[in-house]
Design an enzyme around this catalytic site. Structure first.
Site, PDB file in Angstrom:
ATOM      1  N   HIS A 108       0.745   1.418  -2.274  1.00  0.00           N
ATOM      2  CA  HIS A 108       1.705   2.271  -2.979  1.00  0.00           C
ATOM      3  C   HIS A 108       3.117   1.683  -2.959  1.00  0.00           C
ATOM      4  O   HIS A 108       4.096   2.380  -3.243  1.00  0.00           O
ATOM      5  CB  HIS A 108       1.681   3.693  -2.406  1.00  0.00           C
ATOM      6  CG  HIS A 108       0.664   4.546  -3.093  1.00  0.00           C
ATOM      7  ND1 HIS A 108      -0.381   5.126  -2.442  1.00  0.00           N
ATOM      8  CD2 HIS A 108       0.527   4.875  -4.389  1.00  0.00           C
ATOM      9  CE1 HIS A 108      -1.120   5.795  -3.322  1.00  0.00           C
ATOM     10  NE2 HIS A 108      -0.583   5.655  -4.506  1.00  0.00           N
ATOM     11  N   ASP A 170       6.895  13.218   1.136  1.00  0.00           N
ATOM     12  CA  ASP A 170       6.633  14.228   0.105  1.00  0.00           C
ATOM     13  C   ASP A 170       5.188  14.145  -0.385  1.00  0.00           C
ATOM     14  O   ASP A 170       4.592  15.140  -0.792  1.00  0.00           O
ATOM     15  CB  ASP A 170       7.534  13.991  -1.117  1.00  0.00           C
ATOM     16  CG  ASP A 170       8.983  14.312  -0.812  1.00  0.00           C
ATOM     17  OD1 ASP A 170       9.244  14.942   0.219  1.00  0.00           O
ATOM     18  OD2 ASP A 170       9.847  13.923  -1.619  1.00  0.00           O
ATOM     19  N   GLU A 289      15.716  19.676   0.930  1.00  0.00           N
ATOM     20  CA  GLU A 289      15.826  18.571  -0.027  1.00  0.00           C
ATOM     21  C   GLU A 289      16.716  19.029  -1.180  1.00  0.00           C
ATOM     22  O   GLU A 289      17.315  20.114  -1.136  1.00  0.00           O
ATOM     23  CB  GLU A 289      14.443  18.137  -0.549  1.00  0.00           C
ATOM     24  CG  GLU A 289      13.660  17.298   0.433  1.00  0.00           C
ATOM     25  CD  GLU A 289      12.579  16.425  -0.186  1.00  0.00           C
ATOM     26  OE1 GLU A 289      12.497  16.326  -1.432  1.00  0.00           O
ATOM     27  OE2 GLU A 289      11.794  15.831   0.597  1.00  0.00           O
TER      28      GLU A 289
HETATM   29  P1  FAD Z   1       1.403  -0.391   1.294  1.00  0.00           P
HETATM   30  O1  FAD Z   1       2.138  -0.343   0.027  1.00  0.00           O
HETATM   31  O2  FAD Z   1       0.001  -0.817   1.232  1.00  0.00           O
HETATM   32  O3  FAD Z   1       2.194  -1.324   2.339  1.00  0.00           O
HETATM   33  C1  FAD Z   1       3.595  -1.232   2.508  1.00  0.00           C
HETATM   34  C2  FAD Z   1       4.096  -2.319   3.468  1.00  0.00           C
HETATM   35  O4  FAD Z   1       3.633  -2.050   4.765  1.00  0.00           O
HETATM   36  C3  FAD Z   1       3.628  -3.723   3.134  1.00  0.00           C
HETATM   37  O5  FAD Z   1       4.611  -4.644   3.509  1.00  0.00           O
HETATM   38  C4  FAD Z   1       2.400  -3.879   3.986  1.00  0.00           C
HETATM   39  O6  FAD Z   1       2.122  -5.230   4.264  1.00  0.00           O
HETATM   40  C5  FAD Z   1       2.784  -3.082   5.223  1.00  0.00           C
HETATM   41  N1  FAD Z   1       1.652  -2.432   5.880  1.00  0.00           N
HETATM   42  C6  FAD Z   1       0.699  -1.646   5.313  1.00  0.00           C
HETATM   43  N2  FAD Z   1      -0.146  -1.201   6.256  1.00  0.00           N
HETATM   44  C7  FAD Z   1       0.282  -1.721   7.416  1.00  0.00           C
HETATM   45  C8  FAD Z   1      -0.175  -1.642   8.758  1.00  0.00           C
HETATM   46  N3  FAD Z   1      -1.243  -0.941   9.103  1.00  0.00           N
HETATM   47  N4  FAD Z   1       0.525  -2.306   9.705  1.00  0.00           N
HETATM   48  C9  FAD Z   1       1.633  -3.026   9.395  1.00  0.00           C
HETATM   49  N5  FAD Z   1       2.093  -3.161   8.158  1.00  0.00           N
HETATM   50  C10 FAD Z   1       1.433  -2.496   7.182  1.00  0.00           C
HETATM   51  N6  FAD Z   1       8.014   7.179   1.154  1.00  0.00           N
HETATM   52  C11 FAD Z   1       8.678   8.045   1.936  1.00  0.00           C
HETATM   53  O7  FAD Z   1       9.199   7.667   2.979  1.00  0.00           O
HETATM   54  N7  FAD Z   1       8.768   9.368   1.592  1.00  0.00           N
HETATM   55  C12 FAD Z   1       8.173   9.878   0.486  1.00  0.00           C
HETATM   56  O8  FAD Z   1       8.267  11.059   0.226  1.00  0.00           O
HETATM   57  C13 FAD Z   1       7.449   8.985  -0.349  1.00  0.00           C
HETATM   58  N8  FAD Z   1       6.819   9.437  -1.446  1.00  0.00           N
HETATM   59  C14 FAD Z   1       6.104   8.572  -2.204  1.00  0.00           C
HETATM   60  C15 FAD Z   1       5.423   9.058  -3.308  1.00  0.00           C
HETATM   61  C16 FAD Z   1       4.658   8.212  -4.069  1.00  0.00           C
HETATM   62  C17 FAD Z   1       3.921   8.744  -5.258  1.00  0.00           C
HETATM   63  C18 FAD Z   1       4.600   6.827  -3.760  1.00  0.00           C
HETATM   64  C19 FAD Z   1       3.808   5.886  -4.595  1.00  0.00           C
HETATM   65  C20 FAD Z   1       5.293   6.323  -2.669  1.00  0.00           C
HETATM   66  C21 FAD Z   1       6.045   7.190  -1.882  1.00  0.00           C
HETATM   67  N9  FAD Z   1       6.740   6.732  -0.769  1.00  0.00           N
HETATM   68  C22 FAD Z   1       7.411   7.610   0.025  1.00  0.00           C
HETATM   69  C23 FAD Z   1       6.823   5.300  -0.463  1.00  0.00           C
HETATM   70  C24 FAD Z   1       5.792   4.877   0.565  1.00  0.00           C
HETATM   71  O9  FAD Z   1       6.239   5.209   1.851  1.00  0.00           O
HETATM   72  C25 FAD Z   1       5.623   3.375   0.464  1.00  0.00           C
HETATM   73  O10 FAD Z   1       5.047   3.097  -0.770  1.00  0.00           O
HETATM   74  C26 FAD Z   1       4.805   2.789   1.585  1.00  0.00           C
HETATM   75  O11 FAD Z   1       4.678   1.438   1.280  1.00  0.00           O
HETATM   76  C27 FAD Z   1       3.464   3.448   1.855  1.00  0.00           C
HETATM   77  O12 FAD Z   1       2.479   3.074   0.979  1.00  0.00           O
HETATM   78  P2  FAD Z   1       1.077   2.467   1.484  1.00  0.00           P
HETATM   79  O13 FAD Z   1       0.571   3.210   2.646  1.00  0.00           O
HETATM   80  O14 FAD Z   1       0.234   2.349   0.302  1.00  0.00           O
HETATM   81  O15 FAD Z   1       1.524   1.009   2.019  1.00  0.00           O
END
Ligand code: FAD
Length: 542
Positions: A108, A170, A289
């Site tokens: 994400h 969120d 918020e």
């Molecule tokens: P990824 O996108 O897969 O990874 C993000 C980063 O973390 C990369 O650098 C990856 O290499 C690293 N990573 C992933 N897993 C691990 C692990 N286990 N150990 C170490 N590193 C790791 N953020 C907020 O804070 N608040 C919100 O309200 C919020 N709302 C969102 C709503 C939507 C619809 C979306 C798409 C995103 C939102 N986000 C929010 C952002 C979100 O926190 C980031 O996109 C974050 O990257 C989490 O997504 P993911 O778990 O898919 O991680």
């Protein structure tokens, strides 16, 4: 006739079987990617490396849909031992080839942060098929959860024990490892701090291939490095999350403002009430918020698509249609309750909201279950998915703005840039947080003031009509240009913003982002991932 039909059928079945076999063999017998060391082929972990085009395509894109980086392979780990074996095969001195490795949660990210060009993406979700990856200790108020787990699953598992995490995002379809690598913020952050402030312990596979358990008291340097560490120091395989008794219901209120300074003054007042709680004073709100709303950023959007009734929504829209109020702000608060507080919650809320300066009569309330409140974004997501508007490019810009300059930001951005070139379509969030709830030893970067605002410009590019590609391209460039203008405006006006979910290209920009924390960040990188193997998609050390 009957016999010939039968033999024709079996003939087809055989052909189908052979075709499938050939395609399977083709998928699995691709040449070994030249960027990966040959020795890796002979390790057990190689059996869990995938190079088929569907898997590679999945790992080459993300939610932002603005970057595309192709990995050599994707690891679907069965356990952390697979991750250890993979990292060691890149780090080990006997290996001739060092390759990059990126953990991927849900992908994400917005700008390729979970990608590994020419390296290996670790599809963390694969570990989630094992049972026991969420274990709740209700009496001690913590849960041990796999880094690949989604927050929605953590919520559901903890609720079975009558408890729940304190700090949220969120949207709940994000992974624990992914949000802890950034910070994890939402309307509860002013009260409990971001999610990284609510972690007691971690298991991490470092860039040296070592498995380390860390906490504030044990291997604290690694613990602080990893939290908010943008995946640079290790892969989180387990996190111990703090819990609290779970409420059952939520009073959820929105109030409309046309005066931005009254809006922020009230927000700052509301987040400060809790500071007195320890002295036996009033118990404050659980969530604060706020949002900017205009014709292009309607009050009902995917973040909580059905908060306003149709009648209320058209009332707000007609207000926005008048020139005087073409931008409005709504303050959004929540107060949790359960069977013990059901009789007192309304009175407490009334006291908390008394004296606020919203537009008289423009206060809207809902009473919803705790799960519906926390999972409020999901229904909007499903609606957009059904219209083909979820998997579209998302050039989001998330900033932390110091309190002392938030009025200038409003004048220059909400009432300036966004009004002049109105290409933004999507929610705009604005809400304050308290620096005291963040731990400065952790890697996350925030402004230097006691109160700062999280501003989220969550724009997306909607597919439109037959010339969709053209329009998307045009719109995309328009939004990127708008983001650039906003950052330039802040720079020129000396508004010291910090990017959340940061995206920079050059070392100088990263050094500027981290400011005084840069030297520590660099030293930690040298200690825990000296060959800069991990999370190359952040483009900090690669
Ligand atoms: P990824 O996108 O897969 O990874 C993000 C980063 O973390 C990369 O650098 C990856 O290499 C690293 N990573 C992933 N897993 C691990 C692990 N286990 N150990 C170490 N590193 C790791 N953020 C907020 O804070 N608040 C919100 O309200 C919020 N709302 C969102 C709503 C939507 C619809 C979306 C798409 C995103 C939102 N986000 C929010 C952002 C979100 O926190 C980031 O996109 C974050 O990257 C989490 O997504 P993911 O778990 O898919 O991680």
């Amino acid at each position: 006739m009957g016999n010939s039909t039968k033999s024709l059928r079996s003939c087809f079945t055989v052909i189908l079987f052979v075709k499938r076999l050939v395609s399977m063999i083709a998928k699995h017998s691709r040449p070994w990617p030249p960027s990966l060391p040959r020795e890796l082929q002979f390790l057990d972990v190689a059996a869990r490396l995938r190079v088929d085009s569907d898997t590679i395509t999945m790992a080459s894109t993300d939610f932002g849909k603005l970057n595309r980086e192709i990995p050599a392979a994707v690891l679907c780990p069965f356990s952390k031992d697979d991750i250890v074996a993979l990292v060691r095969s890149s780090y080990s001195s006997s290996s001739s080839v060092t390759f990059s490795i990126a953990a991927r949660g849900e992908g994400h990210s917005l700008r390729g942060q979970a990608m590994a060009p020419g390296g290996v993406v670790v599809d963390m979700k694969a570990m989630g098929i094992n049972s026991g990856r969420i274990s709740v200790c209700g009496s001690a108020f913590y849960a041990d959860v796999g880094g690949e787990q989604l927050w929605i699953d953590v919520l559901n598992a903890t609720l079975e024990h009558g408890v729940a995490p304190k700090s949220w995002t969120d949207y709940l379809y994000l992974t624990v490892g992914g949000t802890l690598s950034n910070a994890g913020i939402s309307g509860q952050s002013f009260r409990h701090g971001p999610q990284i402030s609510n972690v007691q312990e971690l298991d991490v596979v470092t860039g040296r291939g070592e498995v380390v358990t860390c906490s504030r008291h044990m291997n604290s340097e690694l613990f602080c490095a990893v939290l908010g560490g943008l995946g640079q120091f290790g892969i989180i395989t387990r996190a111990r999350i703090s819990l609290e008794p779970a409420p059952t219901r939520v009073k959820w209120v929105r109030m409309l403002y046309h005066d931005f300074s009254a809006f922020t003054r009230d927000q700052e007042h509301l987040i400060s009430i809790n500071l007195n709680e320890g002295q036996g004073m009033v118990k404050g709100l659980d969530y604060v918020e706020g949002s900017v709303t205009s014709q292009l950023s309607p009050a009902n959007n995917w973040r909580s698509s059905s908060f306003f009734s149709k009648a209320d929504h058209s009332r707000i829209s007609s207000l926005l249609a008048t020139q005087q109020h073409d931008i409005l702000y709504y303050l959004e608060v929540a107060k949790y309750y359960d069977h013990l507080t059901v009789d007192t919650v309304d009175g407490e809320l009334e006291v908390l909201l008394s004296g606020l300066s919203f537009i008289p009569g423009l206060i809207f309330a809902k009473d919803v279950s705790y799960v519906d409140f926390l999972n409020r974004v999901r229904s909007g997501e499903l609606k957009l998915r059904s219209k083909g508007q979820w998997d579209v490019p998302h050039p989001w810009l998330n900033l932390f703005v110091p309190k002392s300059r938030i009025l200038d930001f409003d004048a220059g951005v909400f009432k300036g840039i966004l009004r002049q070139s109105p290409s933004l379509v999507g929610p705009i969030l604005v809400y304050p947080m308290l620096r005291s709830k963040w731990d400065d030893r952790m890697s996350a970067v925030i402004p230097g003031e006691d109160i700062f605002y999280s501003v989220g410009l969550l724009q997306s590019i909607s597919p439109n009509g037959t010339t969709q590609e053209c329009r998307e391209d045009h719109h995309h460039l328009g939004l990127e240009e708008q983001n650039r203008k906003i950052l330039e405006f802040c720079e020129e006006a000396s508004i010291k913003v910090k990017q959340y979910l940061p995206n920079y290209r050059s070392r100088a920009e990263w050094m500027n982002h981290f400011g005084p924390k840069w030297e520590v960040f660099k030293e930690r990188k040298n200690n825990f991932d000296p060959l800069a193997i991990l999370s190359p998609g952040q483009r900090i050390f690669n």
